[in-house]
Scaffold this motif. Structure first.
Motif, mmCIF file in Angstrom:
data_model
loop_
_atom_site.group_PDB
_atom_site.id
_atom_site.type_symbol
_atom_site.label_atom_id
_atom_site.label_comp_id
_atom_site.label_asym_id
_atom_site.label_seq_id
_atom_site.Cartn_x
_atom_site.Cartn_y
_atom_site.Cartn_z
ATOM 1 N N UNK A 297 -7.536 -10.820 -7.024
ATOM 2 C CA UNK A 297 -8.648 -11.436 -6.316
ATOM 3 C C UNK A 297 -8.125 -12.471 -5.330
ATOM 4 N N UNK A 298 -8.751 -12.544 -4.150
ATOM 5 C CA UNK A 298 -8.346 -13.484 -3.103
ATOM 6 C C UNK A 298 -9.407 -13.478 -2.008
ATOM 7 N N UNK A 299 -9.203 -14.312 -0.999
ATOM 8 C CA UNK A 299 -10.114 -14.397 0.140
ATOM 9 C C UNK A 299 -9.338 -14.173 1.439
ATOM 10 N N UNK A 300 -10.012 -13.651 2.454
ATOM 11 C CA UNK A 300 -9.441 -13.561 3.789
ATOM 12 C C UNK A 300 -8.133 -12.809 3.832
ATOM 13 N N UNK A 301 -7.158 -13.402 4.514
ATOM 14 C CA UNK A 301 -5.839 -12.777 4.628
ATOM 15 C C UNK A 301 -5.215 -12.547 3.256
ATOM 16 N N UNK A 302 -5.435 -13.463 2.314
ATOM 17 C CA UNK A 302 -4.930 -13.279 0.957
ATOM 18 C C UNK A 302 -5.485 -12.024 0.309
ATOM 19 N N UNK A 303 -6.723 -11.680 0.630
ATOM 20 C CA UNK A 303 -7.314 -10.451 0.089
ATOM 21 C C UNK A 303 -6.585 -9.223 0.635
ATOM 22 N N UNK A 304 -6.235 -9.247 1.911
ATOM 23 C CA UNK A 304 -5.518 -8.103 2.483
ATOM 24 C C UNK A 304 -4.106 -8.015 1.921
ATOM 25 N N UNK A 305 -3.479 -9.160 1.663
ATOM 26 C CA UNK A 305 -2.187 -9.137 0.971
ATOM 27 C C UNK A 305 -2.348 -8.526 -0.415
ATOM 28 N N UNK A 306 -3.429 -8.874 -1.093
ATOM 29 C CA UNK A 306 -3.689 -8.323 -2.427
ATOM 30 C C UNK A 306 -3.925 -6.822 -2.377
ATOM 31 N N UNK A 307 -4.533 -6.346 -1.295
ATOM 32 C CA UNK A 307 -4.738 -4.904 -1.149
ATOM 33 C C UNK A 307 -3.404 -4.188 -1.036
ATOM 34 N N UNK A 308 -2.462 -4.763 -0.284
ATOM 35 C CA UNK A 308 -1.098 -4.215 -0.266
ATOM 36 C C UNK A 308 -0.502 -4.291 -1.665
ATOM 37 N N UNK A 309 -0.732 -5.422 -2.345
ATOM 38 C CA UNK A 309 -0.215 -5.591 -3.688
ATOM 39 C C UNK A 309 -0.704 -4.514 -4.641
ATOM 40 N N UNK A 310 -1.955 -4.115 -4.488
ATOM 41 C CA UNK A 310 -2.473 -3.037 -5.338
ATOM 42 C C UNK A 310 -1.693 -1.750 -5.110
ATOM 43 N N UNK A 311 -1.408 -1.423 -3.853
ATOM 44 C CA UNK A 311 -0.572 -0.251 -3.564
ATOM 45 C C UNK A 311 0.795 -0.405 -4.227
ATOM 46 N N UNK A 312 1.389 -1.594 -4.120
ATOM 47 C CA UNK A 312 2.708 -1.822 -4.709
ATOM 48 C C UNK A 312 2.690 -1.614 -6.228
ATOM 49 N N UNK A 313 1.766 -2.280 -6.906
ATOM 50 C CA UNK A 313 1.732 -2.211 -8.367
ATOM 51 C C UNK A 313 1.431 -0.792 -8.859
ATOM 52 N N UNK A 314 0.520 -0.126 -8.191
ATOM 53 C CA UNK A 314 0.145 1.203 -8.671
ATOM 54 C C UNK A 314 1.225 2.234 -8.355
ATOM 55 N N UNK A 315 1.871 2.127 -7.211
ATOM 56 C CA UNK A 315 2.876 3.116 -6.840
ATOM 57 C C UNK A 315 4.195 2.889 -7.573
ATOM 58 N N UNK A 316 4.658 1.649 -7.614
ATOM 59 C CA UNK A 316 6.000 1.398 -8.124
ATOM 60 C C UNK A 316 6.035 1.032 -9.611
ATOM 61 N N UNK A 317 4.994 0.353 -10.092
ATOM 62 C CA UNK A 317 4.974 -0.032 -11.505
ATOM 63 C C UNK A 317 4.040 0.836 -12.331
ATOM 64 N N UNK A 318 3.195 1.633 -11.658
ATOM 65 C CA UNK A 318 2.215 2.499 -12.333
ATOM 66 C C UNK A 318 1.274 1.672 -13.210
ATOM 67 N N UNK A 319 0.892 0.499 -12.709
ATOM 68 C CA UNK A 319 -0.107 -0.344 -13.366
ATOM 69 C C UNK A 319 -1.383 -0.288 -12.542
ATOM 70 N N UNK A 320 -2.491 0.102 -13.163
ATOM 71 C CA UNK A 320 -3.769 0.186 -12.464
ATOM 72 C C UNK A 320 -4.249 -1.208 -12.073
#
Length: 608
Positions: A297-320
Motif C-alpha cells: 500500500x502507498x500513495x502517488x509515486x510510491x503506489x507506482x513503485x509498489x506496483x513494480x514491487x508486486x511484479x518483482x515479488x510475484x515473478x522472482x519470489x513467487x509470493x502473491x
C-alpha cells in the motif's frame, strides 16, 4: 550517500576536514575517517559510528598536516567496521570513494595474482592498489590516476592523497558528483558545495569523466581523454542554504542527476556487495520463508513503485501480492487472514493515508514493514521493520530519486525473498545482485540522453494531452510518466496498460495526441509493437523509449525513438524511469511552470 572532502592549504587541515564532514552528515553514514600528510608521510584516523568517535580519536592523536582528505561512509562493500572505513590506502597513496566499482572483483583478482594483499572488503581499496602499481612503474600521480580511471566500470567519485606529495590532491568523477573550490592559496574538493561552503564560494563543478589536479597554485581540470579543459567558476550559495541546487537550474534536475549515486547506496543496504548475497538492512528481521501473501500500500509515486514491487515479488519470489492505494486500503475491508506481511512505501514517512493504513494493518495483527526515505519519520518508527531508501533529502515536489531508490529496494528485497523461499538458487542470487550493481552505470547512460529528450520536450510542450503506454514492468512506468508530466507541466496525461488501448483510449488518437511508449525489447515487446502500429494508423505522434534491438525492429516509420542501453528485465523499471522524468522536466521548463514547487501540490501530504 558517502561524503568526500579534500583540502590543500598552508595551515593544518584536520579540524576543517571534520567541519566539512559534519556538514555532510545529512547524506547518511556509518563510519568516518581522515588522512593527512605528516612530514610527507601518510597517516590515517578512522572510526566506526558517528563523527564524535572520530573527533575523540583526533583529540587523542592530533594531526598537523596541511593537506588531507576525509570521508563519511555508508557501508556497501563490506560491513561498517573501522577496517572498511575510508580513507583506504596502498603503498603510495590514500583514497576516498563514493559509488560502486562494478568490475572490482576482476581487478582485485588481477592484483592478488600480482601479490597484492588486501586489508579491507571494499571495492575502493582495489583502486588504491591499481594507482599504486602505476606509480611503481614510473607514472606521475596524475598519469597513474588517468590510466586507472580508464579501467574502472561503474558510477563513482574519487579523491586521492599521495605519500610525499604535499602539493598534489586529485579528484575524479564519473556518474557521481564532485566539485572543486578555490581559496586564497588553498584549494578544496568535495561531494557538493555544502562541504566547501565554510571555506569558499568559488566553485567549479566537474563534468562527466573529468579529473582535477589541485595544488597551492591552482586547479587543472582534464576530461576523460586527458585533455585539459576549463570549467566555469560558479558563485556557490552553500553558505546561505543547507541543501544547495549547485550547478543545476532546479532541485528536480539535481535530484535526477543524483540517481546513479543514491540507488547504489540503497542497493548496498540490501546486498553485501563483497559476497553478492542479499540481506535485510542492519537491525531488521523478516522471515520470508513463512510469508504466503503480501499486502502492498502507498500513495502517488510510491503506489507506482509498489506496483513494480508486486511484479518483482510475484515473478522472482513467487509470493502473491495485494495492492491498494493507501487512501482506500482501510475502507475496502479486505479479509487479511492469509496476509503475512503488510508493506508500505513512502518517501517522507509522514503521508497521512499511508500512516493510517499501517496502523490499520497493525490493528489487524499483521507484521508491518516500511520502505521509507526518512529514518526518523512516524511510519519508520511505527513499522515492525524499516527498509530504508538512501536517497537523501528530496526537495523537488515531484519525486525522482526517491522513486528509483524505492524500486531498487523492492528489487533487492524480492530477490532476497526468493532466496528465502527457495525459489532462487545461490548461483542465481549472485547473477541477480551483479545485475543490480549495473544500475548506477546504466542510469548514468540514460541521463546522457538528456539532449535528445529536451528536443522532444519542445514538441510535447505544444500539446494539451498525452497518453503513456507500457506492458509488464513498463506499465507502472507509463502511469508514473503520465503523473510526472501532469504534476509539473500541467499537461493532461494518462497512463495505460498497452493492452487496454482498444478498450477506450484509442478513441482519443489523432494527429494532436502524442503517445509515449515504454517498450524495452522484452517478452511483451511484440504485443506492444502491435499497439504502436494501431496508434500510427490513426495519425498519433509516437515517442518510443526502447533499446537498440527494439529500435531496429522497425515498428513504424513515423516515430521519435530514444534508444536506451540494453539491460536485463529486472533493471528496466529503474533505468527507464529516468528519461520519463527528463521528458516531464524539460516539458515543464518549456511551459514556464514552477518545476520544484508546482501549483496545488505539497511534498508530503500529511492530511487525509
Amino acid at each position: 550517500m558517502c561524503g568526500i572532502i579534500g583540502i590543500i592549504s598552508k595551515e593544518p587541515v584536520a579540524d576543517r576536514l571534520i567541519d566539512s564532514l559534519k556538514r555532510l552528515e545529512y547524506r547518511g553514514y556509518d563510519s568516518a575517517g581522515i588522512a593527512t600528510l605528516e612530514d610527507g608521510a601518510l597517516t590515517r584516523l578512522r572510526a566506526e559510528g558517528k563523527l564524535v568517535n572520530l573527533i575523540e580519536k583526533l583529540k587523542a592523536e592530533p594531526r598537523a598536516g596541511t593537506i588531507g582528505i576525509g570521508h563519511t561512509r555508508w557501508a556497501t562493500h563490506g560491513a561498517a567496521t573501522e577496517a572498511n572505513a575510508h580513507p583506504h590506502r596502498s603503498e603510495h597513496l590514500a583514497i576516498v570513494h563514493n559509488g560502486i566499482i562494478e568490475n572490482y572483483r576482476e581487478l582485485k583478482a588481477e592484483l592478488e595474482a600480482d601479490g597484492v594483499t588486501f586489508e579491507s572488503q571494499t571495492d575502493t581499496e582495489t583502486v588504491a592498489h591499481l594507482v599504486s602499481r602505476e606509480i611503481k612503474r614510473g607514472a606521475s600521480p596524475k598519469d597513474a590516476v588517468h590510466a586507472v580511471l580508464g579501467r574502472l566500470e561503474g558510477a563513482f567519485s574519487l579523491g586521492f592523497l599521495f605519500d610525499g606529495e604535499e602539493n598534489v590532491l586529485i579528484g575524479a568523477r564519473r556518474g557521481s558528483p564532485l566539485v572543486v573550490g578555490e581559496g586564497e592559496g588553498e584549494m578544496f574538493l568535495g561531494s557538493d558545495a555544502i562541504a566547501l561552503s565554510p571555506f569558499t564560494d568559488r566553485i567549479r563543478y566537474l563534468e562527466e569523466g573529468d579529473f582535477a589536479v589541485l595544488s597551492h597554485h591552482g586547479i587543472e581540470i582534464f576530461d576523460e581523454h586527458g585533455k585539459e579543459v576549463v570549467r566555469p567558476i560558479k558563485q556557490s550559495t552553500g553558505k546561505s542554504f543547507y541543501v544547495d541546487k549547485g550547478n543545476y537550474r532546479h532541485f528536480m534536475q539535481k535530484e535526477i542527476y543524483e540517481q546513479p549515486e543514491v540507488i547504489g547506496h540503497t542497493l548496498g543496504a540490501f546486498v553485501d556487495l563483497t559476497t553478492g548475497r542479499t540481506r535485510l538492512p542492519v537491525g531488521q528481521s523478516l522471515d520470508f520463508s513463512k510469508i504466503r501473501r503480501i499486502a502492498l500500500s502507498a500513495c502517488g509515486t510510491g503506489f507506482y513503485a509498489s506496483l513494480v514491487g508486486r511484479y518483482y515479488f510475484e515473478r522472482y519470489a513467487r509470493i502473491a501480492c495485494d495492492l491498494d492505494v493507501a487512501s482506500e486500503f482501510r475502507y475496502r475491508e479486505s479479509p487479511l487472514e492469509d496476509v503475512d506481511l503488510a508493506l508500505f512505501v513512502s518517501q517522507s514517512g509522514e503521508t497521512a493515508d499511508t500512516l493510517a493504513s499501517l496502523r490499520h494493518a497493525k490493528g489487524e495483527g499483521l507484521t508491518t514493514a516500511a520502505i521509507v526515505n526518512v529514518a526518523e519519520s512516524t511510519i519508520a518508527r511505527e513499522a515492525d521493520a524499516v527498509l530504508p531508501t538512501l536517497a537523501g533529502p528530496e526537495i523537488g515536489v515531484a519525486s525522482t530519486k526517491a522513486f528509483t531508490c524505492q524500486l531498487m529496494a523492492l528489487a533487492a528485497l524480492a530477490v532476497h525473498a526468493g532466496v528465502e523461499k527457495g525459489r532462487i538458487s545461490a548461483q542465481d542470487e549472485l547473477a541477480f545482485t551483479r545485475t543490480l550493481q549495473e544500475a548506477p552505470r546504466l542510469v548514468n547512460e540514460a541521463i546522457a540522453l538528456e539532449g535528445q529528450i529536451e528536443t522532444l520536450a519542445r514538441r510535447m510542450a505544444t500539446r494539451n494531452h498525452a497518453l503513456f503506454l507500457g506492458r509488464g514492468f513498463s506499465y507502472p512506468l507509463a502511469l508514473e510518466g503520465a503523473l510526472k508530466l501532469k504534476e509539473i507541466s500541467y499537461i493532461h496525461a494518462e497512463g495505460y496498460a498497452a493492452g487496454e488501448l482498444k478498450h477506450g483510449p484509442i478513441a482519443l488518437i489523432d494527429e494532436t495526441m502524442p503517445v509515449v511508449v515504454v517498450a524495452p525489447h522484452d517478452r511483451s515487446f511484440e504485443k506492444t509493437a502491435s499497439n504502436v502500429q494501431e496508434v500510427a494508423a490513426r495519425g498519433g505522434e509516437i515517442i518510443l523509449f526502447t533499446d537498440a534491438k527494439g529500435a531496429a525492429s522497425g515498428i513504424v516509420d513515423n516515430v521519435h525513438t530514444i534508444v536506451m542501453p540494453e539491460m536485463p528485465e529486472i533493471l528496466t523499471p529503474i533505468v527507464y524511469a529516468v528519461p520519463l522524468q527528463l521528458l516531464a522536466y524539460h516539458t515543464a521548463i518549456q511551459m514556464g511552470t514552477d518545476v520544484d514547487q508546482p501549483r496545488n501540490l505539497a511534498k508530503s501530504v500529511t492530511v487525509e
